[in-house]
Design a protein around this motif. Structure first.
Motif, PDB file in Angstrom:
ATOM      1  N   MET A 292       0.819  -1.203   0.000  1.00 32.36           N
ATOM      2  CA  MET A 292       0.000   0.000   0.000  1.00 32.36           C
ATOM      3  C   MET A 292       0.858   1.259   0.000  1.00 32.36           C
ATOM      4  SD  MET A 292      -2.954  -1.210  -0.316  1.00 32.36           S
ATOM      5  CE  MET A 292      -3.812   0.358  -0.245  1.00 32.36           C
ATOM      6  N   SER A 293       2.016   1.234   0.659  1.00 32.01           N
ATOM      7  CA  SER A 293       2.898   2.401   0.653  1.00 32.01           C
ATOM      8  C   SER A 293       3.483   2.631  -0.738  1.00 32.01           C
ATOM      9  CB  SER A 293       4.019   2.234   1.682  1.00 32.01           C
ATOM     10  OG  SER A 293       4.957   1.258   1.272  1.00 32.01           O
ATOM     11  N   ILE A 294       3.781   1.547  -1.460  1.00 29.20           N
ATOM     12  CA  ILE A 294       4.273   1.670  -2.833  1.00 29.20           C
ATOM     13  C   ILE A 294       3.214   2.343  -3.712  1.00 29.20           C
ATOM     14  CG2 ILE A 294       4.953   0.374  -4.887  1.00 29.20           C
ATOM     15  CD1 ILE A 294       6.193  -1.712  -3.005  1.00 29.20           C
ATOM     16  N   LEU A 295       1.975   1.877  -3.588  1.00 28.83           N
ATOM     17  CA  LEU A 295       0.888   2.471  -4.367  1.00 28.83           C
ATOM     18  C   LEU A 295       0.705   3.940  -4.000  1.00 28.83           C
ATOM     19  CD1 LEU A 295      -1.753  -0.432  -4.201  1.00 28.83           C
ATOM     20  CD2 LEU A 295      -0.216   0.160  -6.095  1.00 28.83           C
ATOM     21  N   GLY A 296       0.754   4.238  -2.716  1.00 29.53           N
ATOM     22  CA  GLY A 296       0.588   5.621  -2.268  1.00 29.53           C
ATOM     23  C   GLY A 296       1.703   6.521  -2.755  1.00 29.53           C
ATOM     24  N   ALA A 297       2.945   6.010  -2.767  1.00 29.67           N
ATOM     25  CA  ALA A 297       4.090   6.812  -3.197  1.00 29.67           C
ATOM     26  C   ALA A 297       3.982   7.182  -4.666  1.00 29.67           C
ATOM     27  CB  ALA A 297       5.384   6.051  -2.927  1.00 29.67           C
ATOM     28  N   PRO A 315      -4.639  14.763   2.904  1.00 26.74           N
ATOM     29  CA  PRO A 315      -5.283  13.446   2.998  1.00 26.74           C
ATOM     30  C   PRO A 315      -4.305  12.336   3.373  1.00 26.74           C
ATOM     31  CG  PRO A 315      -5.958  14.573   0.986  1.00 26.74           C
ATOM     32  CD  PRO A 315      -4.828  15.356   1.558  1.00 26.74           C
ATOM     33  N   ALA A 316      -3.052  12.436   2.908  1.00 26.04           N
ATOM     34  CA  ALA A 316      -2.063  11.408   3.236  1.00 26.04           C
ATOM     35  C   ALA A 316      -1.796  11.366   4.734  1.00 26.04           C
ATOM     36  CB  ALA A 316      -0.766  11.671   2.467  1.00 26.04           C
ATOM     37  N   LEU A 317      -1.614  12.545   5.339  1.00 28.55           N
ATOM     38  CA  LEU A 317      -1.388  12.581   6.791  1.00 28.55           C
ATOM     39  C   LEU A 317      -2.623  12.149   7.557  1.00 28.55           C
ATOM     40  CD1 LEU A 317       1.211  13.395   8.349  1.00 28.55           C
ATOM     41  CD2 LEU A 317       1.220  14.147   5.987  1.00 28.55           C
ATOM     42  N   LEU A 318      -3.802  12.441   7.016  1.00 29.16           N
ATOM     43  CA  LEU A 318      -5.036  11.988   7.664  1.00 29.16           C
ATOM     44  C   LEU A 318      -5.098  10.468   7.685  1.00 29.16           C
ATOM     45  CD1 LEU A 318      -7.727  12.681   8.979  1.00 29.16           C
ATOM     46  CD2 LEU A 318      -8.739  12.799   6.687  1.00 29.16           C
ATOM     47  N   LEU A 319      -4.660   9.816   6.606  1.00 26.33           N
ATOM     48  CA  LEU A 319      -4.616   8.351   6.582  1.00 26.33           C
ATOM     49  C   LEU A 319      -3.655   7.811   7.641  1.00 26.33           C
ATOM     50  CD1 LEU A 319      -4.577   7.591   2.727  1.00 26.33           C
ATOM     51  CD2 LEU A 319      -6.489   7.331   4.330  1.00 26.33           C
ATOM     52  N   ILE A 320      -2.508   8.490   7.822  1.00 22.86           N
ATOM     53  CA  ILE A 320      -1.561   8.063   8.847  1.00 22.86           C
ATOM     54  C   ILE A 320      -2.181   8.213  10.235  1.00 22.86           C
ATOM     55  CG2 ILE A 320       0.674   8.571   9.908  1.00 22.86           C
ATOM     56  CD1 ILE A 320       1.742   9.305   7.201  1.00 22.86           C
ATOM     57  N   VAL A 321      -2.910   9.309  10.448  1.00 23.00           N
ATOM     58  CA  VAL A 321      -3.589   9.525  11.738  1.00 23.00           C
ATOM     59  C   VAL A 321      -4.584   8.406  12.005  1.00 23.00           C
ATOM     60  CG1 VAL A 321      -5.201  11.005  12.989  1.00 23.00           C
ATOM     61  CG2 VAL A 321      -3.294  12.030  11.727  1.00 23.00           C
ATOM     62  N   ILE A 322      -5.412   8.098  11.011  1.00 22.79           N
ATOM     63  CA  ILE A 322      -6.444   7.071  11.190  1.00 22.79           C
ATOM     64  C   ILE A 322      -5.798   5.706  11.401  1.00 22.79           C
ATOM     65  CG2 ILE A 322      -8.355   5.866  10.078  1.00 22.79           C
ATOM     66  CD1 ILE A 322      -8.974   8.485   8.581  1.00 22.79           C
ATOM     67  N   LEU A 340      -4.943  -5.689  13.460  1.00 22.42           N
ATOM     68  CA  LEU A 340      -3.898  -5.061  12.645  1.00 22.42           C
ATOM     69  C   LEU A 340      -4.323  -4.700  11.226  1.00 22.42           C
ATOM     70  CD1 LEU A 340      -0.872  -7.348  13.646  1.00 22.42           C
ATOM     71  CD2 LEU A 340      -1.479  -5.111  14.598  1.00 22.42           C
ATOM     72  N   LEU A 341      -5.187  -5.473  10.625  1.00 21.22           N
ATOM     73  CA  LEU A 341      -5.475  -5.368   9.196  1.00 21.22           C
ATOM     74  C   LEU A 341      -5.812  -3.950   8.761  1.00 21.22           C
ATOM     75  CD1 LEU A 341      -6.009  -6.556   6.390  1.00 21.22           C
ATOM     76  CD2 LEU A 341      -8.347  -7.083   7.151  1.00 21.22           C
ATOM     77  N   TRP A 342      -6.830  -3.344   9.365  1.00 22.95           N
ATOM     78  CA  TRP A 342      -7.307  -2.054   8.884  1.00 22.95           C
ATOM     79  C   TRP A 342      -6.313  -0.940   9.186  1.00 22.95           C
ATOM     80  CZ3 TRP A 342     -10.706  -1.860   5.273  1.00 22.95           C
ATOM     81  CH2 TRP A 342     -11.657  -2.877   5.161  1.00 22.95           C
ATOM     82  N   GLY A 343      -5.645  -1.037  10.317  1.00 17.71           N
ATOM     83  CA  GLY A 343      -4.646  -0.018  10.636  1.00 17.71           C
ATOM     84  C   GLY A 343      -3.521   0.005   9.618  1.00 17.71           C
ATOM     85  N   LEU A 344      -2.987  -1.171   9.259  1.00 18.28           N
ATOM     86  CA  LEU A 344      -1.895  -1.250   8.294  1.00 18.28           C
ATOM     87  C   LEU A 344      -2.373  -0.909   6.887  1.00 18.28           C
ATOM     88  CD1 LEU A 344      -0.108  -4.524   9.503  1.00 18.28           C
ATOM     89  CD2 LEU A 344       0.402  -2.155  10.100  1.00 18.28           C
ATOM     90  N   LEU A 345      -3.588  -1.322   6.546  1.00 18.58           N
ATOM     91  CA  LEU A 345      -4.146  -1.063   5.219  1.00 18.58           C
ATOM     92  C   LEU A 345      -4.291   0.434   4.971  1.00 18.58           C
ATOM     93  CD1 LEU A 345      -5.405  -2.500   2.700  1.00 18.58           C
ATOM     94  CD2 LEU A 345      -7.626  -2.203   3.819  1.00 18.58           C
ATOM     95  N   ILE A 346      -4.661   1.180   5.989  1.00 17.09           N
ATOM     96  CA  ILE A 346      -4.876   2.621   5.852  1.00 17.09           C
ATOM     97  C   ILE A 346      -3.564   3.391   6.004  1.00 17.09           C
ATOM     98  CG2 ILE A 346      -6.010   4.614   6.935  1.00 17.09           C
ATOM     99  CD1 ILE A 346      -8.325   2.713   7.651  1.00 17.09           C
ATOM    100  N   PHE A 347      -2.704   2.938   6.903  1.00 15.90           N
ATOM    101  CA  PHE A 347      -1.442   3.630   7.174  1.00 15.90           C
ATOM    102  C   PHE A 347      -0.529   3.638   5.942  1.00 15.90           C
ATOM    103  CE2 PHE A 347       2.788   4.299   8.762  1.00 15.90           C
ATOM    104  CZ  PHE A 347       2.646   5.106   9.882  1.00 15.90           C
ATOM    105  N   GLY A 348      -0.459   2.521   5.208  1.00 19.21           N
ATOM    106  CA  GLY A 348       0.489   2.351   4.112  1.00 19.21           C
ATOM    107  C   GLY A 348       0.433   3.420   3.038  1.00 19.21           C
TER     108      GLY A 348
END
Length: 469
Positions: A292-297, A315-322, A340-348
């Motif tokens: 997900m971080s690769i896609l986001g980058a 929005p990117a920082l908001l995803l990190i917050v969530i 863990l699933l949703w936290g990592l999925l959104i953070f990436g």
């Protein structure tokens, strides 16, 4: 190699702690020692490369990286490993700014330079998480020593290829003054600050030792600012922070560093020491965030030239917050899908996009003669954030865990790590607020003066045009 080595060791922390008899507080320095020397010396060595020659300085850094990696791999005591990791951080501080300068000098066409620097920025966010997956696979299959052995053939290959492929270059300047006083005071202040925070749970936050250490660190920071204000060749000319993009971009990427490593270190302890996952299982667990971080980058790099920096960074920082806030609910009997699933999925994706946007912002609108400084400063901000993030969240985690009234160490550790994730969330909120200060939509190219700054409508091209040392 540089960014990867900052995170690839995370997965192996429990194995290293057991093999070399580290305490929980002591093992942090395997990560922090690298980040401190890396972040503290990058600006200094970037200036050295400007004046002495980038290719030669880069090759010295690569050679030191190979040697220090080998010393890390053969370390038989904790002290030996910490010393080798500090040396590895010094080599990274030499390599990172000179590598960026070389990329800029090789790609002279603005379009090609735009593409090259887009990849460069994306690799930072990717490297910060890809190390978790590789670290798990290598630690489980070969042992943690091979996290360092693999650098040796790669480094040797670079040493052989660079002289044939890269020309030497340096800034045209009659002065070769080095701000050694600035480098010494800034690095000393950072080391002492992190040391005080790490040892505060044991010594006590209100103890004389902690108060004195923090006071001396503050004094060194003040001394550094005085030196920079009076120096004829300062390491960091303070006037550069008058540029809105530079100030906001560095503040944002500092918060990204704080929140990313502030989340990753407690994550590896929770997954391996509370849930009982192996290093390989943890690496596979983190693969979701890596992808997900690769896609986001790459999405962030592609969209920032069309939408502007603020519409991507906020929005990117908001995803990190969530993502971080979801991890505050981890439980002692947790599961991957439940905790863990949703936290990592959104953070990436937030991590990848935030890294790219804040790096470009910190390099935008900088005059060409100071663009090398801006490039080194943004990398320094991220790495200082990484070092402080680990130190602060683990200090909080140990303090909270030590005050839990229970006979079950897993329960105490989990409550401490919940607090650590909460602190990482607060760091992300600071970054979210800082992102609002970034430039919004692309500027009118006609309003930008030629030769003094780079027009924002060529966002990634602004990186290219302004990072020429």
């Amino acid at each position: 190699m540089v960014i990867l080595d900052a995170t690839i060791v995370l997965t192996a922390i429990p194995s290293i702690q057991e093999d070399l008899n580290f305490t929980v507080a002591g093992v942090q320095w395997v990560l922090t020692g690298y980040a401190v020397t890396f972040g503290g010396l990058m600006l200094f060595f970037g200036r050295v490369a400007d004046l002495v020659g980038r290719r030669g300085v880069f090759l010295v850094g690569v050679a030191l990286f190979v040697v220090s990696s080998l010393l890390c791999a053969v370390a038989w005591t904790g002290g030996w490993l910490l010393a080798a990791r500090a040396a590895q951080g010094v080599s990274a501080a030499i390599m990172a700014p000179t590598a960026l300068s070389i990329v800029v000098s090789v790609f002279r066409d603005p379009t090609e330079r735009n593409q090259a620097l887009g990849v460069w920025g994306a690799l930072g966010g990717i490297g910060a998480t890809a190390g978790l997956l590789l670290g798990g696979v290598i630690t489980a299959s070969l042992g943690w020593e091979w996290l360092f052995y693999i650098n040796v053939p790669i480094g040797i290959t670079i040493l052989l290829l660079v002289p044939a492929l890269i020309d030497t270059s340096r800034t045209k300047s009659t002065s070769r003054r080095f701000d050694a006083a600035g480098a010494v005071t800034s690095t000393s202040a950072l080391v002492l600050l992190i040391y005080a925070i790490i040892n505060a749970p044991e010594a006590g936050w209100a103890s004389v030792q902690t108060i004195v250490e923090l006071a001396v660190a503050a004094l060194l920071i003040t001394l550094f600012l005085v030196i920079e204000a009076r120096s004829t060749a300062p390491l960091v000319p303070l006037r550069i922070f008058k540029l809105r993009g530079v100030a906001a971009g560095n503040l944002t990427i500092l918060a990204v560093g704080l929140s990313v490593d502030g989340m990753l270190f407690p994550l590896t302890l929770y997954v391996q020491q509370v849930l009982g996952y192996s290093a390989l299982q943890f690496g596979l667990t983190s693969a979701l965030m890596t992808v997900m971080s690769i896609l986001g980058a790459f999405a962030g790099q592609a969209l920032v030239t069309k939408l502007g920096l603020r519409p991507i960074a906020v929005p990117a920082l908001l995803l990190i917050v969530i993502g971080s806030s979801l991890l505050t609910a981890v439980s002692v009997n947790g599961t991957f899908f439940g905790d863990l699933l949703w936290g990592l999925l959104i953070f990436g994706p937030g991590l990848g996009a935030a890294f790219v946007a804040s790096q470009i912002a910190a390099l935008n609108d900088v005059a060409e003669e100071e663009s090398g400084l801006a490039a080194g400063l943004v990398d320094t901000s991220f790495n200082i954030g990484s070092a402080l993030g680990i130190a602060i969240v683990m200090s909080v985690a140990l303090s909270v865990a030590g005050g839990v009234a229970t006979d079950d160490p897993a329960v105490a550790l989990t409550e401490g790590l919940q607090s650590a994730f909460l602190v990482a969330t607060m760091f992300a909120i600071l970054g979210f607020l800082a992102a609002f200060a970034l430039p919004g939509r692309p500027a009118d190219p006609a309003s930008t003066s030629a030769g003094s700054a780079v027009s924002f409508d060529k966002a990634a091209s602004s990186v290219a045009g302004s990072t020429q040392r």
